[in-house]
Scaffold this motif. Sequence first.
Motif, PDB file in Angstrom:
ATOM      1  N   MET A 100       0.763  -1.228   0.096  1.00 22.73           N
ATOM      2  CA  MET A 100       0.045  -0.018  -0.025  1.00 22.73           C
ATOM      3  C   MET A 100       0.728   1.182  -0.091  1.00 22.73           C
ATOM      4  N   GLU A 101       1.974   1.190   0.677  1.00 29.48           N
ATOM      5  CA  GLU A 101       2.824   2.376   0.875  1.00 29.48           C
ATOM      6  C   GLU A 101       3.629   2.600  -0.488  1.00 29.48           C
ATOM      7  N   ASN A 102       4.498   1.533  -1.004  1.00 29.34           N
ATOM      8  CA  ASN A 102       5.300   1.755  -2.092  1.00 29.34           C
ATOM      9  C   ASN A 102       4.361   1.407  -3.176  1.00 29.34           C
ATOM     10  N   GLU A 103       3.617   0.599  -3.673  1.00 32.39           N
ATOM     11  CA  GLU A 103       2.686   0.522  -4.921  1.00 32.39           C
ATOM     12  C   GLU A 103       1.500   1.512  -4.917  1.00 32.39           C
ATOM     13  N   ASP A 104       0.859   1.737  -4.035  1.00 32.34           N
ATOM     14  CA  ASP A 104      -0.252   2.509  -3.891  1.00 32.34           C
ATOM     15  C   ASP A 104      -0.081   4.043  -3.574  1.00 32.34           C
ATOM     16  N   GLY A 105       0.965   4.432  -3.036  1.00 30.66           N
ATOM     17  CA  GLY A 105       1.107   5.820  -2.818  1.00 30.66           C
ATOM     18  C   GLY A 105       0.553   6.158  -1.304  1.00 30.66           C
ATOM     19  N   ALA A 106       0.173   5.403  -0.526  1.00 28.44           N
ATOM     20  CA  ALA A 106      -0.720   5.552   0.654  1.00 28.44           C
ATOM     21  C   ALA A 106       0.180   5.904   1.796  1.00 28.44           C
ATOM     22  N   ARG A 107      -0.134   6.527   2.845  1.00 31.36           N
ATOM     23  CA  ARG A 107       0.511   6.766   3.926  1.00 31.36           C
ATOM     24  C   ARG A 107      -0.186   5.770   5.102  1.00 31.36           C
ATOM     25  N   VAL A 108       0.405   4.797   5.610  1.00 32.53           N
ATOM     26  CA  VAL A 108      -0.023   3.858   6.320  1.00 32.53           C
ATOM     27  C   VAL A 108       0.185   4.207   7.947  1.00 32.53           C
ATOM     28  N   VAL A 109      -0.856   4.273   8.731  1.00 35.26           N
ATOM     29  CA  VAL A 109      -0.744   4.605  10.131  1.00 35.26           C
ATOM     30  C   VAL A 109      -0.869   3.417  10.991  1.00 35.26           C
ATOM     31  N   ARG A 110      -0.059   2.749  11.522  1.00 34.60           N
ATOM     32  CA  ARG A 110      -0.239   1.825  12.585  1.00 34.60           C
ATOM     33  C   ARG A 110      -0.994   1.976  13.873  1.00 34.60           C
ATOM     34  N   VAL A 111      -1.788   1.354  14.191  1.00 34.51           N
ATOM     35  CA  VAL A 111      -2.488   1.917  15.596  1.00 34.51           C
ATOM     36  C   VAL A 111      -2.980   0.228  16.235  1.00 34.51           C
ATOM     37  N   GLU A 112      -3.096   0.394  17.494  1.00 37.89           N
ATOM     38  CA  GLU A 112      -3.537  -0.661  18.434  1.00 37.89           C
ATOM     39  C   GLU A 112      -5.212  -0.795  18.295  1.00 37.89           C
ATOM     40  N   ASN A 113      -5.660  -2.030  18.110  1.00 35.84           N
ATOM     41  CA  ASN A 113      -7.091  -1.981  17.930  1.00 35.84           C
ATOM     42  C   ASN A 113      -7.811  -1.466  19.167  1.00 35.84           C
ATOM     43  N   LEU A 114      -8.890  -0.580  18.971  1.00 37.57           N
ATOM     44  CA  LEU A 114      -9.817  -0.139  20.109  1.00 37.57           C
ATOM     45  C   LEU A 114     -10.877  -1.461  20.617  1.00 37.57           C
ATOM     46  N   ASP A 115     -10.814  -1.445  21.983  1.00 42.23           N
ATOM     47  CA  ASP A 115     -11.458  -2.324  22.411  1.00 42.23           C
ATOM     48  C   ASP A 115     -13.048  -2.200  22.189  1.00 42.23           C
ATOM     49  N   ASN A 116     -13.878  -3.001  21.809  1.00 41.63           N
ATOM     50  CA  ASN A 116     -15.233  -2.768  21.475  1.00 41.63           C
ATOM     51  C   ASN A 116     -16.122  -3.076  23.039  1.00 41.63           C
ATOM     52  N   PRO A 117     -16.448  -2.027  23.627  1.00 40.78           N
ATOM     53  CA  PRO A 117     -17.341  -2.394  24.855  1.00 40.78           C
ATOM     54  C   PRO A 117     -18.608  -2.888  24.764  1.00 40.78           C
ATOM     55  N   TYR A 118     -19.268  -3.010  23.411  1.00 46.77           N
ATOM     56  CA  TYR A 118     -20.395  -3.416  23.026  1.00 46.77           C
ATOM     57  C   TYR A 118     -20.698  -4.814  22.425  1.00 46.77           C
ATOM     58  N   LYS A 119     -19.377  -5.700  22.370  1.00 40.01           N
ATOM     59  CA  LYS A 119     -19.340  -6.887  21.937  1.00 40.01           C
ATOM     60  C   LYS A 119     -20.310  -7.675  22.333  1.00 40.01           C
ATOM     61  N   ASN A 120     -20.606  -7.482  23.701  1.00 39.35           N
ATOM     62  CA  ASN A 120     -21.505  -8.557  24.604  1.00 39.35           C
ATOM     63  C   ASN A 120     -23.016  -8.131  24.320  1.00 39.35           C
TER      64      ASN A 120
END
Length: 459
Positions: free
Chosen positions: A77-97
């Motif tokens: 995605m960065e080298n071929e598609d010209g995108a800037r990739v931002v790496r993040v930690e997954n946000l916990d979903n409190p509604y999953k139950n």
Amino acid sequence: MAVVFSASVITGGEASAVRGSRHRNAYATMMYMGTPRDYEFYVATRVMLRSLAGFAVDADLVVIASADVPLRWVHAMENEDGARVVRVENLDNPYKNQQNFDKRFKLTMNKLYAWSLVEYERVVMLDADNLFLRKTDELFQCGQFCAVFINPCIFHTGLFVLEPSMKVFKDMLHELETGRKNPDGADQGFIGSYFPDLLDQPMFHPPQNGSTLEGAYRLPLGYQMDASYYYLKLRWSVPCGPNSVITFPGAAWLKPWYWWSWPVLPLGIQWHEQRRQTLGYGAEMPIVLIQSIFFLGIIALTRVARPSLSKLCYRRADKNISFILTGLKILAIWSILAAYIIPFFLIPHTVHPLLGWTLYLLGSFALSSIAVNAFLLPILPVLVPWLGIFGVLLVMACPWYPNGVVRALAVFGYAFCCAPVVWVSLVKVTSCLQVSLEKENFLPRMVESAPTPGLNKLC
């Protein structure tokens, strides 16, 4: 709630650097792992990125990617598609139950990271199932939050405009922790609850002087044209706003990148045409070639090995003949059904529909030939479903229907006419199987003695 926000760094000894922002605004999308369709959404994201680049948009292309997205995908995605990739930690979903929660939306709260892209003045946040028809940079003139009401009372979060703000981002995280009301447990319900008054806001019309508006606005429907609007009249008739972006919010297994989505849904071919012009199909072609050779080999081998395939095992004389005949009938019918089901699971999901359906028809024909030659069945009744599938594809793909109602009636009429033919073919197959089983060259007479009583032996 732990939150990590950082730009991506390519590892592995390569000379690389963190890509900074190059424009004032950005088109952003998100990518996370953990669903059976991760690769399909990766392909869809790349097609959308390349289509935006093809329109020469005056904005950065940003992918908010969870930390577990494979590095090779990040590199592409960065080298071929010209995108800037931002790496993040997954946000916990409190509604999953929640009782009505759909597990495929477990990580969609990562979309909230769009508000943390504070190096940009405006961000257009996108889902991967958007098909752009034109350049939409005028959206960056919209206010602090703008979205489209596909549903008369609920705006859609497949495309919306926002002004990044760490204050808003942190407040959203706080609302997640405190359990803000969320009807669906996904980003759609949370963001809708966070901006409850958008329906009462004015419609967005880009200022002619190029200035940026303040406040919240409703976007015209032309910026999020639900594909279902097209299927009724088989043409676009969106009255408000330019016809700019098509979205596919329907069933997950009928997204446009799946080869079987067309001609079931006519717009699938338009998405694949965009992929053909941008990303191409190089990743899937080796598998397609291998499977084509495999299916052709099955056809040849089953024909050559017909005498051996048509032999069954001797049975003990005290066995119930009717039980054997019934078992073989069931085996034959199931082998025919498997011939039409198995190819669906073998063909790469994201190939072009014309290539996918061709490979499916080849595969079902090849696997059907096993049943034909093993059970000495007549080929035409066995291939009636094959001919029926080919026919319904032609009926659905016909480009001359005046509207979707006529198209649906044509498909229903075709199915109504084919149903008796399929039933007759099934009866023919079972009757031919009965005759074949009673022949000496298929099932030896039970009265004949075997070389060793009670011992099964291959004929």
